[in-house]
Design a protein around this motif. Structure first.
Motif, short mmCIF file in Angstrom:
data_model
loop_
_atom_site.label_atom_id
_atom_site.label_comp_id
_atom_site.label_asym_id
_atom_site.label_seq_id
_atom_site.Cartn_x
_atom_site.Cartn_y
_atom_site.Cartn_z
N THR A 156 0.74 -1.22 0.07
CA THR A 156 0.09 -0.07 0.00
C THR A 156 0.84 1.32 0.05
OG1 THR A 156 -1.75 1.30 1.24
CG2 THR A 156 -0.07 0.11 2.42
N SER A 157 0.37 2.42 -0.59
CA SER A 157 0.86 3.70 -0.56
C SER A 157 0.09 4.54 0.33
CB SER A 157 1.00 4.20 -1.78
OG SER A 157 1.90 3.48 -2.72
N GLN A 158 -1.11 3.97 1.15
CA GLN A 158 -1.73 4.89 2.19
C GLN A 158 -1.27 4.58 3.48
OE1 GLN A 158 -4.07 6.89 0.89
NE2 GLN A 158 -3.32 6.45 -1.02
N SER A 159 -1.08 5.56 4.32
CA SER A 159 -0.78 5.35 5.70
C SER A 159 -1.60 4.87 6.73
CB SER A 159 -0.03 6.67 6.22
OG SER A 159 -1.34 7.61 6.34
N GLU A 160 -2.91 4.87 6.41
CA GLU A 160 -4.09 4.54 7.07
C GLU A 160 -5.03 3.66 6.50
OE1 GLU A 160 -5.68 7.60 10.16
OE2 GLU A 160 -7.51 7.13 9.01
N CYS A 204 4.01 1.93 4.27
CA CYS A 204 3.05 2.36 3.16
C CYS A 204 4.10 3.11 1.92
CB CYS A 204 2.13 3.32 3.72
SG CYS A 204 3.04 4.80 4.61
N ASP A 205 5.03 2.14 1.58
CA ASP A 205 6.07 2.50 0.77
C ASP A 205 5.80 1.76 -0.77
OD1 ASP A 205 6.56 0.01 1.32
OD2 ASP A 205 8.53 0.24 2.12
N GLY A 206 4.54 1.29 -0.96
CA GLY A 206 4.33 0.65 -2.24
C GLY A 206 5.07 -0.73 -2.38
N LEU A 207 5.65 -1.23 -1.43
CA LEU A 207 6.40 -2.37 -1.64
C LEU A 207 5.59 -3.65 -0.86
CD1 LEU A 207 10.04 -1.35 -0.98
CD2 LEU A 207 8.96 -1.73 -3.26
N TRP A 208 5.80 -4.61 -1.25
CA TRP A 208 5.31 -6.12 -0.51
C TRP A 208 5.92 -6.20 0.78
CZ3 TRP A 208 0.83 -7.81 -1.71
CH2 TRP A 208 0.38 -7.90 -2.83
N HIS A 209 5.05 -6.42 1.89
CA HIS A 209 5.65 -6.62 3.20
C HIS A 209 4.82 -8.02 3.69
CE1 HIS A 209 7.80 -2.95 3.50
NE2 HIS A 209 6.77 -2.52 2.92
N HIS A 210 5.55 -8.82 4.52
CA HIS A 210 4.98 -9.83 5.05
C HIS A 210 4.62 -9.79 6.58
CE1 HIS A 210 4.75 -13.99 6.85
NE2 HIS A 210 4.10 -14.19 5.76
N VAL A 263 -9.45 3.09 13.26
CA VAL A 263 -9.58 3.68 12.01
C VAL A 263 -10.78 3.17 11.27
CG1 VAL A 263 -7.21 4.56 11.63
CG2 VAL A 263 -8.02 2.52 10.57
N ARG A 264 -11.37 3.85 10.40
CA ARG A 264 -12.64 3.52 9.56
C ARG A 264 -12.28 3.53 8.29
NH1 ARG A 264 -16.81 0.66 12.31
NH2 ARG A 264 -17.84 1.17 10.28
N SER A 265 -11.22 4.24 7.65
CA SER A 265 -10.97 4.31 6.10
C SER A 265 -10.55 3.01 5.55
CB SER A 265 -9.84 5.18 6.20
OG SER A 265 -8.89 5.29 6.80
N GLY A 266 -10.96 2.77 4.71
CA GLY A 266 -10.79 1.56 3.84
C GLY A 266 -9.28 1.53 3.43
N PHE A 267 -8.93 0.12 3.30
CA PHE A 267 -7.62 -0.05 2.77
C PHE A 267 -7.60 -0.03 1.36
CE2 PHE A 267 -4.53 -3.19 1.22
CZ PHE A 267 -3.58 -2.96 2.09
N ARG A 268 -6.22 0.90 0.94
CA ARG A 268 -6.18 0.85 -0.48
C ARG A 268 -4.69 0.29 -0.73
NH1 ARG A 268 -8.04 4.19 -4.84
NH2 ARG A 268 -6.56 4.79 -6.43
N GLY A 269 -4.92 -0.87 -1.72
CA GLY A 269 -3.78 -1.54 -1.97
C GLY A 269 -4.16 -2.87 -2.34
N CYS A 270 -3.17 -3.74 -1.90
CA CYS A 270 -3.25 -5.19 -2.39
C CYS A 270 -2.96 -6.11 -1.16
CB CYS A 270 -2.15 -5.73 -3.55
SG CYS A 270 -2.31 -4.62 -5.05
N ASP A 299 -8.95 -11.25 -7.77
CA ASP A 299 -8.04 -12.18 -8.43
C ASP A 299 -7.04 -11.37 -9.25
OD1 ASP A 299 -9.21 -14.45 -7.50
OD2 ASP A 299 -10.82 -14.27 -8.84
N SER A 300 -6.80 -10.06 -9.04
CA SER A 300 -5.83 -9.23 -9.71
C SER A 300 -5.31 -8.21 -8.97
CB SER A 300 -6.60 -8.78 -10.94
OG SER A 300 -5.66 -8.21 -12.07
N CYS A 301 -4.25 -7.59 -9.09
CA CYS A 301 -3.56 -6.61 -8.49
C CYS A 301 -2.83 -5.92 -9.72
CB CYS A 301 -2.69 -7.19 -7.26
SG CYS A 301 -2.14 -5.84 -6.51
N PRO A 302 -2.84 -4.37 -9.48
CA PRO A 302 -1.98 -4.09 -10.50
C PRO A 302 -0.48 -4.06 -10.05
CG PRO A 302 -2.91 -2.43 -8.78
CD PRO A 302 -3.48 -3.67 -8.59
N ALA A 303 0.29 -4.39 -11.23
CA ALA A 303 1.89 -4.53 -10.92
C ALA A 303 2.61 -3.38 -10.36
CB ALA A 303 2.54 -4.94 -12.18
N SER A 304 3.48 -3.37 -9.22
CA SER A 304 4.17 -2.15 -9.02
C SER A 304 5.09 -1.54 -9.99
CB SER A 304 4.94 -2.51 -7.80
OG SER A 304 5.62 -3.48 -7.91
#
Length: 304
Positions: A156-160, A204-210, A263-270, A299-304
């Motif tokens: 994700t690139s969103q902080s919340e 929230c750096d746009g990279l994959w995290h586990h 928080v109540r805001s939705g997650f934006r990302g993958c 079933d799909s996520c935009p490639a980074s």
């Protein structure tokens, strides 16, 4: 799928997919007729058109399509029986540049829509959340109990934003969320909320995290990209979260109470590789079979 039909589905024209091929079928008054194309399920864009001069095999119609028609794209609404016209499922794919009798349709302004999300020029494995909705799984209820764990990968690139929420009508609940660019794991076994937060560089750096978030009778652990955080349960008399409620991912419906989310805001990302574990039961969460999806491409996520 594209469907043109009158209100009673007596007259219809359907353009859809069957067995990986485009199928054009119609009934304009003297019984159904259809024709199939070559295979097109190769992941590439294809252009499909049917002109007035085009012919399909079958009886000649005795009238034009009823002008009091309805147009559906991608699937049929709940309550509409597609058996007679041969429609059994919705389209899992992308449509663009749709025109009818030479007029380009503005797909951004439909009369109504349900579970219609973005298409991506390049994609990768995962589920995309656009921040406006949520996914609901295990509609009949998930029992957290004394011990449970959730594991997933996120980008994700969103902080919340809400990642996961399971909450009883009382206070027992668990929650995963992004707050100020960090992961926060919250648990309430009935006596009070315990929170565990990651530290370090923002996630929230746009990279994959586990991450793996685990609750036991005596405490919490949170592991993010190999770094582990832990917290003891300060309420030893309360060790089990008594829930029997749906699992929400990426957000929660309006009006639904969540006792372990700040928080109540939705997650934006993958999200991808989601699993819920309890005792000896380790369940993968497949969003394509979710009870409800809104603002989610399962079933799909935009490639980074």
């Amino acid at each position: 799928m594209l469907l043109l039909s009158d209100a009673k589905q007596m007259d219809f024209v359907v353009l859809g997919l069957r067995g990986g091929r485009v199928r054009l079928s119609a009934d304009l008054g003297k019984g159904p007729a259809s024709v199939l194309s070559t295979a097109v399920n190769d992941g590439h864009w294809h252009s499909v058109s049917q002109s007035p001069e085009g012919r399909i095999q079958g009886p000649e119609p005795d009238r034009d399509l009823n002008p009091a028609l309805m147009l559906f794209l991608g699937g049929l609404p709940a309550g509409v029986n597609g058996r007679r016209i041969g429609v059994s499922s919705s389209l899992q794919g992308c449509l663009r540049s749709v025109s009818l009798n030479g007029t380009i349709l503005d797909l951004s302004k439909p009369f109504s829509q349900h579970d219609v999300t973005s298409c991506f020029t390049k994609d990768q494995t995962g589920s995309y959340f656009n921040g406006s909705g949520h996914a609901e799984l295990m509609h009949d209820g998930y029992k957290v109990g004394a011990d449970m764990a959730v594991s997933l990968e996120f980008r994700t690139s969103q902080s919340e934003g809400v990642v996961l929420g399971i909450s009883s009508a009382k206070v027992d609940a668990v929650g995963l969320e992004m707050v100020d660019g960090q992961v926060v794991f919250n648990v309430n076994n009935g006596a009070g909320r315990v929170a565990l937060r990651s530290t370090g560089p923002v996630l929230c750096d746009g990279l994959w995290h586990h991450l793996v978030a685990r609750k036991t009778k005596h405490g919490l652990t949170l592991r993010v990209d190999g770094t582990q955080y832990s917290a003891a349960n300060p309420y030893p008399q309360s060790t089990s979260a008594e829930t029997n409620n749906p699992v929400y991912l990426g957000g929660v419906p309006a009006g639904v109470k969540q006792n372990c989310l700040s928080v109540r805001s939705g997650f934006r990302g993958c999200l991808r590789n989601l699993r819920l574990a309890r005792s000896h039961l380790n369940l993968p969460l497949h969003l394509s079979s979710a009870h409800f999806l809104s603002g989610v491409t399962p079933d799909s996520c935009p490639a980074s």
